[in-house]
Design a protein around this motif. Structure first.
Motif, PDB file in Angstrom:
ATOM      1  N   ASN A   1       0.843  -1.195   0.000  1.00  8.79           N
ATOM      2  CA  ASN A   1       0.000   0.000   0.000  1.00  8.79           C
ATOM      3  C   ASN A   1       0.879   1.247   0.000  1.00  8.79           C
TER       4      ASN A   1
ATOM      5  N   LYS B   1      -0.487  -0.839  -4.751  1.00  6.73           N
ATOM      6  CA  LYS B   1      -1.438   0.267  -4.912  1.00  6.73           C
ATOM      7  C   LYS B   1      -0.673   1.587  -4.909  1.00  6.73           C
TER       8      LYS B   1
ATOM      9  N   PHE C   1      -4.077   0.188  -9.181  1.00  2.99           N
ATOM     10  CA  PHE C   1      -3.472  -1.045  -8.688  1.00  2.99           C
ATOM     11  C   PHE C   1      -2.742  -1.732  -9.830  1.00  2.99           C
TER      12      PHE C   1
END
Length: 313
Positions: free
Chosen positions: A187, A216, A307
């Protein structure tokens, strides 16, 4: 490309930090000592701590546009020492920590929904998912992922934020320790706009992705930057139509359009993937449709979220 020193507090980027192109166009330049920028910085930072303007003397706030990948970026950026001073002293950790502890319910609900989407996408038990929050801040995303049962790790440079996360049970890695890990999901939320070399950072992170892992990239939405720069309204408030937040001096040193993120991903042969919104946290089918429509019809999206996974070819 390594930035070159221009004084004791700033370095200069002469190549695009996304595609390394030298085909650049100057969009705007103004001295940090100008009234416009001094007032802007005071208005933004005084509530969090305060700016020592003497560190900014003799330097221009200059915006360049890469004519190859369309990144808009700040030419002169704080060196490591000034970066540390900015994030650890000008932004007072005690003030910011107290503020983030008062965030409303919807803030935490957003993170919960993200983790549910993630678990649903991988179709695995949470305990089998190993995740990293790169630039974790106060560790709120990590805490939510941990609450769902994932194997959670964070990486952060700020000592105050590291201490806070560790006190709340988050395992925090340093960059050297990353070599010992592979992650199913990485992330990066509101991170890439702050870092001097996005390309090198992404390359490092991709080495830590497990097979079929996903990364991401979420950054402030810079798709409207061309219109914003026509006005250069230093008094426009954050969130307003002409706000300069997407190119905020000192912090938002890179401004990404969607096409720029895709150009960065293409250099590493990445494939964009979709992580669908899960229906499990909606009250009813009607609620799901209503909230889904709101996502797609909202004109002003504050962030761009994409993503990616490594191509199998």
């Amino acid at each position: 490309m390594v930035p070159t020193k221009i004084n004791n507090h700033f370095v200069k980027r002469s190549h695009c930090p996304v595609c390394t192109s030298e085909n650049l166009k100057m969009l705007y330049s103004e001295a940090y000592e100008s009234e416009n920028i001094t007032d802007y910085l005071d208005d933004f930072y005084n509530a969090q701590g305060g700016v020592e303007h003497e560190y900014l003397k003799g330097t221009d706030y200059s915006l360049l546009q890469c004519l190859n990948c369309d990144l808009v970026f700040q030419e002169n950026i704080p060196n490591d020492d000034l970066m540390f001073r900015l994030y650890e002293q000008w932004i007072d950790a005690n003030i910011v920590c107290k503020a983030q502890e008062q965030y409303p319910l919807w803030y935490h609900e957003t993170y919960a929904n993200q983790i549910i989407d993630l678990i649903t996408f991988f179709k695995r038990k949470p305990i089998d998912l190993k995740v990293l929050d790169f630039g974790m801040g106060w560790g709120k995303w990590c805490l939510m992922a941990k609450a769902f049962g994932c194997q959670v790790y964070g990486l952060e440079l700020s000592k105050a934020r590291i201490d806070y996360a560790q006190k709340n049970g988050i395992t925090v890695l340093n960059e050297a320790e990353l070599a010992n890990h592979k992650f199913d999901f990485i992330n990066t939320d509101q991170v890439f706009e702050h870092i001097p070399n996005p390309k090198a950072t992404l390359e490092t992170l991709l080495e830590k992705l497990a097979i079929n892992g996903v990364i991401k990239i979420s950054v402030p939405n810079g798709n409207g930057v061309d219109e914003v720069l026509k006005h250069m309204n230093w008094t426009a408030k954050k969130g307003s139509a002409n706000s300069l937040n997407m190119v905020a001096p000192l912090e938002h040193i890179n401004c990404f359009k969607t096409q720029t993120i895709l150009a960065l991903a293409e250099q590493f042969n990445l494939c964009e993937v979709q992580i669908p919104r899960s229906k499990t946290y909606y009250k009813s089918k009607k609620d799901f449709i209503k909230k889904s429509l709101k996502i797609f019809t909202t004109k002003k999206k504050p962030s761009t979220v994409l993503f990616f996974k490594k191509s199998s070819s």
